[in-house]
Design a protein around this motif. Structure first.
Motif, PDB file in Angstrom:
ATOM      1  N   ILE A 123      66.611  99.850  35.381  1.00 12.41           N
ATOM      2  CA  ILE A 123      66.906  98.539  34.699  1.00 12.41           C
ATOM      3  C   ILE A 123      65.704  98.198  33.637  1.00 12.41           C
ATOM      4  CG2 ILE A 123      66.334  96.047  35.486  1.00 12.41           C
ATOM      5  CD1 ILE A 123      67.383  96.572  38.375  1.00 12.41           C
ATOM      6  N   LYS A 124      64.504  98.581  33.883  1.00 10.33           N
ATOM      7  CA  LYS A 124      63.760  98.509  32.564  1.00 10.33           C
ATOM      8  C   LYS A 124      63.884  99.479  31.509  1.00 10.33           C
ATOM      9  CE  LYS A 124      59.603  99.908  34.398  1.00 10.33           C
ATOM     10  NZ  LYS A 124      58.145  99.994  34.455  1.00 10.33           N
ATOM     11  N   THR A 125      64.580 100.572  31.609  1.00 14.74           N
ATOM     12  CA  THR A 125      65.025 101.164  30.534  1.00 14.74           C
ATOM     13  C   THR A 125      66.080 100.724  29.650  1.00 14.74           C
ATOM     14  OG1 THR A 125      66.250 102.557  31.825  1.00 14.74           O
ATOM     15  CG2 THR A 125      64.374 103.498  31.326  1.00 14.74           C
ATOM     16  N   VAL A 126      67.119  99.948  30.397  1.00 11.38           N
ATOM     17  CA  VAL A 126      68.246  99.164  29.742  1.00 11.38           C
ATOM     18  C   VAL A 126      67.560  98.209  29.080  1.00 11.38           C
ATOM     19  CG1 VAL A 126      70.225  97.803  30.052  1.00 11.38           C
ATOM     20  CG2 VAL A 126      69.921  99.877  31.170  1.00 11.38           C
ATOM     21  N   ILE A 127      66.689  97.374  29.482  1.00 11.32           N
ATOM     22  CA  ILE A 127      66.126  96.112  28.752  1.00 11.32           C
ATOM     23  C   ILE A 127      65.309  96.477  27.644  1.00 11.32           C
ATOM     24  CG2 ILE A 127      64.538  94.137  29.192  1.00 11.32           C
ATOM     25  CD1 ILE A 127      65.392  93.978  32.163  1.00 11.32           C
ATOM     26  N   PHE A 128      64.607  97.577  27.913  1.00  8.79           N
ATOM     27  CA  PHE A 128      63.547  98.334  26.878  1.00  8.79           C
ATOM     28  C   PHE A 128      64.628  98.669  25.660  1.00  8.79           C
ATOM     29  CE2 PHE A 128      59.992  98.985  29.923  1.00  8.79           C
ATOM     30  CZ  PHE A 128      59.863  97.734  30.131  1.00  8.79           C
ATOM     31  N   ALA A 129      65.554  99.316  25.901  1.00 10.21           N
ATOM     32  CA  ALA A 129      66.595  99.760  24.636  1.00 10.21           C
ATOM     33  C   ALA A 129      67.077  98.789  24.047  1.00 10.21           C
ATOM     34  CB  ALA A 129      67.749 100.650  25.378  1.00 10.21           C
ATOM     35  N   TYR A 130      67.209  97.692  24.698  1.00 14.40           N
ATOM     36  CA  TYR A 130      67.922  96.516  24.044  1.00 14.40           C
ATOM     37  C   TYR A 130      66.928  96.098  23.109  1.00 14.40           C
ATOM     38  CZ  TYR A 130      69.125  91.613  23.168  1.00 14.40           C
ATOM     39  OH  TYR A 130      69.591  90.438  22.606  1.00 14.40           O
ATOM     40  N   MET A 131      65.664  95.708  23.454  1.00 10.96           N
ATOM     41  CA  MET A 131      64.581  95.294  22.623  1.00 10.96           C
ATOM     42  C   MET A 131      64.312  96.473  21.475  1.00 10.96           C
ATOM     43  SD  MET A 131      61.702  94.266  25.379  1.00 10.96           S
ATOM     44  CE  MET A 131      62.116  92.962  26.444  1.00 10.96           C
ATOM     45  N   ILE A 132      64.369  97.570  21.758  1.00 14.32           N
ATOM     46  CA  ILE A 132      64.177  98.420  20.609  1.00 14.32           C
ATOM     47  C   ILE A 132      65.245  98.325  19.563  1.00 14.32           C
ATOM     48  CG2 ILE A 132      64.053 101.011  19.978  1.00 14.32           C
ATOM     49  CD1 ILE A 132      63.182 101.532  22.911  1.00 14.32           C
ATOM     50  N   VAL A 133      66.401  98.362  19.923  1.00 11.72           N
ATOM     51  CA  VAL A 133      67.567  98.279  18.699  1.00 11.72           C
ATOM     52  C   VAL A 133      67.633  97.123  18.254  1.00 11.72           C
ATOM     53  CG1 VAL A 133      69.743  98.798  18.300  1.00 11.72           C
ATOM     54  CG2 VAL A 133      68.985 100.094  20.238  1.00 11.72           C
ATOM     55  N   SER A 134      67.450  96.065  19.015  1.00  8.11           N
ATOM     56  CA  SER A 134      67.626  94.601  18.493  1.00  8.11           C
ATOM     57  C   SER A 134      66.412  94.288  17.558  1.00  8.11           C
ATOM     58  CB  SER A 134      67.812  93.726  19.651  1.00  8.11           C
ATOM     59  OG  SER A 134      66.817  93.495  20.181  1.00  8.11           O
ATOM     60  N   VAL A 135      65.158  94.659  17.808  1.00  3.69           N
ATOM     61  CA  VAL A 135      64.150  94.284  17.125  1.00  3.69           C
ATOM     62  C   VAL A 135      64.179  95.212  15.709  1.00  3.69           C
ATOM     63  CG1 VAL A 135      61.673  94.135  16.787  1.00  3.69           C
ATOM     64  CG2 VAL A 135      62.646  93.497  18.761  1.00  3.69           C
TER      65      VAL A 135
ATOM     66  N   CYS B 109      60.158 104.933  26.641  1.00  4.92           N
ATOM     67  CA  CYS B 109      60.643 103.944  25.843  1.00  4.92           C
ATOM     68  C   CYS B 109      59.609 103.623  24.764  1.00  4.92           C
ATOM     69  CB  CYS B 109      60.985 102.625  26.476  1.00  4.92           C
ATOM     70  SG  CYS B 109      62.528 102.848  27.502  1.00  4.92           S
ATOM     71  N   LEU B 110      58.339 103.742  24.794  1.00  9.88           N
ATOM     72  CA  LEU B 110      57.378 103.620  23.733  1.00  9.88           C
ATOM     73  C   LEU B 110      57.494 104.531  22.754  1.00  9.88           C
ATOM     74  CD1 LEU B 110      54.262 102.305  25.571  1.00  9.88           C
ATOM     75  CD2 LEU B 110      55.455 101.108  24.028  1.00  9.88           C
ATOM     76  N   ILE B 111      57.957 105.840  23.223  1.00 11.62           N
ATOM     77  CA  ILE B 111      57.919 106.699  22.511  1.00 11.62           C
ATOM     78  C   ILE B 111      59.054 106.749  21.737  1.00 11.62           C
ATOM     79  CG2 ILE B 111      58.139 109.502  22.364  1.00 11.62           C
ATOM     80  CD1 ILE B 111      56.524 109.557  24.633  1.00 11.62           C
ATOM     81  N   LEU B 112      60.220 106.534  22.353  1.00 10.42           N
ATOM     82  CA  LEU B 112      61.619 106.316  21.590  1.00 10.42           C
ATOM     83  C   LEU B 112      61.582 105.242  20.685  1.00 10.42           C
ATOM     84  CD1 LEU B 112      63.936 106.757  24.554  1.00 10.42           C
ATOM     85  CD2 LEU B 112      63.619 108.455  22.868  1.00 10.42           C
ATOM     86  N   ALA B 113      60.698 104.220  20.923  1.00 15.25           N
ATOM     87  CA  ALA B 113      60.744 102.978  19.922  1.00 15.25           C
ATOM     88  C   ALA B 113      60.130 103.513  18.745  1.00 15.25           C
ATOM     89  CB  ALA B 113      59.578 102.182  20.436  1.00 15.25           C
ATOM     90  N   GLY B 114      59.272 104.499  18.790  1.00 13.92           N
ATOM     91  CA  GLY B 114      58.797 105.505  17.247  1.00 13.92           C
ATOM     92  C   GLY B 114      60.075 106.134  16.630  1.00 13.92           C
ATOM     93  N   LYS B 115      60.576 106.724  17.231  1.00 15.42           N
ATOM     94  CA  LYS B 115      61.789 107.747  16.959  1.00 15.42           C
ATOM     95  C   LYS B 115      63.123 106.889  16.587  1.00 15.42           C
ATOM     96  CE  LYS B 115      64.760 111.563  17.977  1.00 15.42           C
ATOM     97  NZ  LYS B 115      66.022 110.943  17.648  1.00 15.42           N
ATOM     98  N   VAL B 116      63.760 106.182  17.588  1.00 14.73           N
ATOM     99  CA  VAL B 116      64.934 105.373  17.479  1.00 14.73           C
ATOM    100  C   VAL B 116      64.691 104.179  16.476  1.00 14.73           C
ATOM    101  CG1 VAL B 116      66.830 104.376  18.525  1.00 14.73           C
ATOM    102  CG2 VAL B 116      65.821 106.329  19.391  1.00 14.73           C
ATOM    103  N   GLY B 117      63.456 103.444  16.825  1.00 14.73           N
ATOM    104  CA  GLY B 117      63.336 102.125  16.296  1.00 14.73           C
ATOM    105  C   GLY B 117      62.973 102.257  14.696  1.00 14.73           C
TER     106      GLY B 117
END
Length: 248
Positions: free
Chosen positions: A193-205, A95-103
């Protein structure tokens, strides 16, 4: 700084109340939802596969080199690789890696819509721009990110399997036995569970930073950087909190 942080958090909460409203046209929302799943989720599959297979291979090699002892069973490499991938890498690190790409993608896209006044035009026409633009991205990525997590786990384990096949560091039989040894199904649910919560954080932020951009193209770049940094910090913080809550 504290006052600014509280103000930003309050504005974020108000922004999310705008996002989580019933869409005006469900047919349009459904079409956007599918498009965002493909753009944010399916397009991330090659990145997830490439990183996971190499990380799985490196973990297997490192485990073998660092636990070379007659007191440690031969299947420990497979078991350690599985635990690292399931508990931490395929959920938090991925999710940290996806934060860079998707976020960064979301922040720059919405920020460009803001400075080109597309969002203002929607508001003038009576369209809830936050709901129209952000909700399909948010639900689409949250819906698909568990698939990326499971895929990352399997591809990572396959990377370790390839090391067993093409090298003599450990045998395939010991590796497969270690992967199956003392498996706890709850760990997979914990990762999801962690990935779902982290995905919400990535997109919403990312959407928040992009939505409130002011200025020009340089400010869009700054918003994109701030979105990635903020979401990464939140992921690391909540990784500790969720680990304490779900694995105690």
């Amino acid at each position: 700084m504290i006052v600014s942080s509280i103000k930003s958090f309050g504005r974020y909460c108000l922004f999310m109340t705008q996002v989580f409203r019933a869409p005006d046209k469900w047919r349009v929302f459904g079409r956007q939802f599918v498009q965002e799943i493909y753009k944010l989720g399916v397009d991330s599959i090659p990145l997830v596969m490439i990183i996971s297979i190499f990380i799985g291979a490196v973990i297997a090699i490192q485990m073998t080199l660092n636990i070379d002892s007659p007191l440690i069973p031969a299947y420990a490499t497979g078991m350690s690789t599985r635990e690292i991938l399931v508990l931490e890498f395929s959920s938090s690190m991925m999710c940290l890696i996806l934060a860079g790409k998707v976020g960064s993608n979301i922040a720059s896209e919405i920020g460009t819509m803001r400075i080109t006044e597309q969002l203002d035009a929607m508001d003038i026409m009576g369209v809830n721009s936050a709901n129209f633009v952000v909700l399909p991205k948010l639900l689409g990525f949250v819906f698909f990110v568990p698939v990326l997590c499971i895929l990352s786990i399997f591809i990572g384990l396959f990377g370790g399997y390839l090391i067993a096949v093409f090298t003599s560091m450990f045998t395939v039989e010991h590796y497969i036995y270690g992967v199956q040894m003392m498996f706890i199904p709850w760990h997979v649910y914990y990762a999801l569970i962690k990935t779902v919560i982290f995905a919400y954080m990535i997109v919403s932020v990312a959407a928040y930073y992009g939505y409130y951009v002011k200025g020009g193209a340089i400010d869009v770049g700054k918003a994109s950087t701030n979105a990635v940094v903020s979401s990464s910090i939140l992921i690391l913080l909540f990784d500790v909190i969720l680990t304490k809550l779900l694995l105690q």
